[in-house]
Design a protein around this motif. Structure first.
Motif, short mmCIF file in Angstrom:
data_model
loop_
_atom_site.label_atom_id
_atom_site.label_comp_id
_atom_site.label_asym_id
_atom_site.label_seq_id
_atom_site.Cartn_x
_atom_site.Cartn_y
_atom_site.Cartn_z
N LYS A 20 0.85 -1.19 0.00
CA LYS A 20 0.00 0.00 0.00
C LYS A 20 0.88 1.24 0.00
O LYS A 20 2.06 1.18 0.30
N LYS A 21 0.28 2.36 -0.32
CA LYS A 21 0.98 3.64 -0.22
C LYS A 21 0.74 4.19 1.18
O LYS A 21 -0.41 4.27 1.63
N ALA A 22 1.82 4.54 1.84
CA ALA A 22 1.69 4.98 3.23
C ALA A 22 2.49 6.25 3.47
O ALA A 22 3.45 6.56 2.75
N VAL A 23 2.07 6.99 4.50
CA VAL A 23 2.84 8.13 5.00
C VAL A 23 3.08 7.90 6.48
O VAL A 23 2.32 7.20 7.16
N ILE A 24 4.14 8.51 6.99
CA ILE A 24 4.48 8.41 8.40
C ILE A 24 4.36 9.79 9.03
O ILE A 24 4.94 10.76 8.52
N LEU A 38 10.73 -0.56 8.70
CA LEU A 38 9.77 -1.09 7.74
C LEU A 38 10.44 -1.87 6.61
O LEU A 38 9.84 -2.76 6.01
N ARG A 39 11.69 -1.54 6.33
CA ARG A 39 12.40 -2.28 5.29
C ARG A 39 12.57 -3.75 5.66
O ARG A 39 12.79 -4.60 4.80
N LYS A 40 12.50 -4.04 6.95
CA LYS A 40 12.69 -5.41 7.42
C LYS A 40 11.38 -6.18 7.52
O LYS A 40 11.37 -7.35 7.90
N VAL A 41 10.26 -5.51 7.22
CA VAL A 41 8.95 -6.14 7.32
C VAL A 41 8.50 -6.63 5.96
O VAL A 41 8.53 -5.87 4.98
N HIS A 42 8.11 -7.90 5.86
CA HIS A 42 7.61 -8.43 4.60
C HIS A 42 6.32 -7.71 4.20
O HIS A 42 5.45 -7.47 5.02
N TYR A 43 6.21 -7.40 2.92
CA TYR A 43 5.02 -6.75 2.36
C TYR A 43 4.72 -5.42 3.06
O TYR A 43 3.58 -5.05 3.26
N ALA A 44 5.78 -4.71 3.43
CA ALA A 44 5.60 -3.39 4.04
C ALA A 44 5.02 -2.43 3.00
O ALA A 44 5.17 -2.63 1.80
N PRO A 45 4.35 -1.38 3.46
CA PRO A 45 3.77 -0.43 2.51
C PRO A 45 4.85 0.36 1.80
O PRO A 45 5.98 0.50 2.28
N GLU A 46 4.50 0.90 0.65
CA GLU A 46 5.39 1.77 -0.10
C GLU A 46 5.27 3.18 0.48
O GLU A 46 4.20 3.79 0.46
N LEU A 47 6.35 3.70 1.02
CA LEU A 47 6.31 4.99 1.69
C LEU A 47 6.32 6.14 0.70
O LEU A 47 7.18 6.21 -0.18
N SER A 48 5.35 7.02 0.88
CA SER A 48 5.29 8.21 0.03
C SER A 48 6.00 9.40 0.65
O SER A 48 6.31 10.37 -0.03
N GLY A 49 6.25 9.34 1.95
CA GLY A 49 6.95 10.43 2.61
C GLY A 49 6.45 10.64 4.03
O GLY A 49 5.84 9.77 4.64
N ARG A 50 6.71 11.84 4.53
CA ARG A 50 6.48 12.18 5.94
C ARG A 50 5.48 13.32 6.08
O ARG A 50 5.44 14.22 5.25
N ILE A 51 4.69 13.25 7.14
CA ILE A 51 3.83 14.36 7.54
C ILE A 51 4.37 14.91 8.85
O ILE A 51 4.61 14.15 9.80
N ASN A 52 4.58 16.20 8.89
CA ASN A 52 5.14 16.81 10.09
C ASN A 52 4.07 16.88 11.20
O ASN A 52 2.97 17.37 10.97
N ALA A 62 3.47 17.54 4.14
CA ALA A 62 2.44 18.44 4.66
C ALA A 62 2.56 18.51 6.16
O ALA A 62 3.26 17.72 6.79
N GLY A 63 1.89 19.48 6.74
CA GLY A 63 1.76 19.53 8.18
C GLY A 63 0.53 18.74 8.60
O GLY A 63 -0.34 18.44 7.78
N ILE A 64 0.42 18.43 9.87
CA ILE A 64 -0.67 17.57 10.32
C ILE A 64 -2.03 18.25 10.15
O ILE A 64 -3.06 17.58 10.00
N SER A 65 -2.05 19.57 10.12
CA SER A 65 -3.32 20.29 9.96
C SER A 65 -3.94 20.08 8.59
O SER A 65 -5.14 20.24 8.39
#
Length: 253
Positions: A20-24, A38-52, A62-65
Motif C-alpha cells: 500500500k501507499k503509506a505516509v508516516i 519497515l524495510r525489514k517487514v515483509h510486504y511493508a507499505p510503499e512509503l510516500s513520505g512524511r507528515i510533520n 504536509a503539516g498535520i493540519s
C-alpha cells in the motif's frame, strides 16, 4: 500470520501482499528510524513520505493540519503515527477527522513493532491488532468480578496472617470491603492515562496493570501501551499474577 517481536507484548501487523501507499506522521529522525524498520517487514507499505506532526510542513509532504487533504489527493492507503510529540488523544482525533477510508498504525519509538487496526469505526479498534478487547466481553467482565469477590473474601480471612506483609494493612482491609462491594476492582487502568477513555469501561483499580517498582514510574507512552495490552489480553490469570506480585501494595489508593 502473527509475527512476534523481541518485546513479547507486541505483534507485528501483517501487511497485504500488494504494498500500500503509506505516509508516516513523525519528525525527521523518527521518520528515518521507522522507515529503516519497515524495510525489514515483509510486504511493508510503499512509503510516500512524511507528515510533520507540528505546525507547518517543515520539509515534509504536509503539516498535520492539512493531513486529510494530502491523504485524499495523494491516494494514500495507510497512515503510520509515531508516538513522539503527539498524545494518543491527538492521534485519535486525527484518525476520526480523516475517516475510515484509511488503515492506521501506531509505532512506539524504540520498539520493533506496530500496533494498529484496519478500521476507524470505533475508538477501541484503533489500537488493537485482533480487532477486539477481552474486557469488552461479558464473560471476561463477569469472571473479573467473581475473581475480585473471591480474592477479597480470601484476603479478609487471611488478614491476621498477612498483616506484616502489607505497607498499609488497615487501608488494605478497607480496600477488601470496597472491592467486595463493587466500588473498586483490584487491577485497573492507570488513572492519569489519557488513552484509557478509549478502552472498555471498568471500575477504578487498587493497583495498575504492571509490576510496581517504587523507584520507577513508566513514561506516559508506556502507560498507554500497558493499559491497552491489559484490556486486549485480559484473563483472570492476569489479575492473579499482578495481585500476587504487588501484594504489599494492595493498601494503595
Amino acid at each position: 500470520m502473527k509475527y512476534y517481536t523481541g518485546w513479547a507484548f507486541f505483534k507485528l501487523v501483517p501487511y497485504d501482499k500488494l504494498p500500500k501507499k503509506a505516509v508516516i506522521v513523525a519528525g525527521e529522525q523518527e521518520y528515518q528510524e521507522t522507515e529503516s524498520l519497515l524495510r525489514k517487514v515483509h510486504y511493508a507499505p510503499e512509503l510516500s513520505g512524511r507528515i510533520n506532526p507540528g505546525k507547518g510542513s517543515d520539509g515534509a509532504l504536509a503539516g498535520i493540519s492539512t493531513m486529510k487533504q494530502l491523504l485524499y489527493t495523494a491516494t494514500i492507503d495507510e497512515v503510520i503515527f509515531c508516538i513522539n510529540g503527539l498524545s494518543y488523544a491527538e492521534i485519535f482525533a486525527r484518525m476520526q477527522e480523516c475517516g475510515n477510508s484509511y488503515d492506521y498504525k501506531i509505532h512506539l519509538p524504540g520498539s520493533k513493532s506496530f500496533v494498529g487496526s484496519n478500521s476507524s469505526h470505533t475508538s477501541g479498534d484503533l489500537y488493537t491488532i485482533d480487532h477486539s478487547f477481552n474486557l469488552d466481553g461479558f464473560a471476561f467482565i463477569r469472571n473479573k468480578r467473581v475473581l475480585d469477590m473471591a480474592l477479597s473474601s480470601t484476603f479478609i480471612f487471611l488478614f491476621p496472617f498477612t498483616f506484616f506483609l502489607l505497607k498499609r494493612p488497615f487501608r488494605f482491609l478497607k480496600n477488601c470491603f470496597l472491592v467486595l462491594a463493587g466500588k473498586y476492582t483490584w487491577v485497573s487502568y492507570m488513572q492519569e492515562s489519557d488513552g484509557k477513555q478509549y478502552l472498555p469501561k471498568i471500575k477504578r483499580g487498587i493497583i495498575p496493570p504492571y509490576n510496581i517498582l517504587e523507584s520507577y514510574s513508566p513514561i506516559p507512552e508506556v502507560k498507554e501501551q500497558l493499559n491497552l495490552i491489559y484490556a486486549q489480553r485480559y484473563t483472570p490469570g492476569t489479575d492473579i499474577m499482578l495481585v500476587l506480585k504487588n501484594f504489599k501494595y494492595l493498601g494503595g489508593v
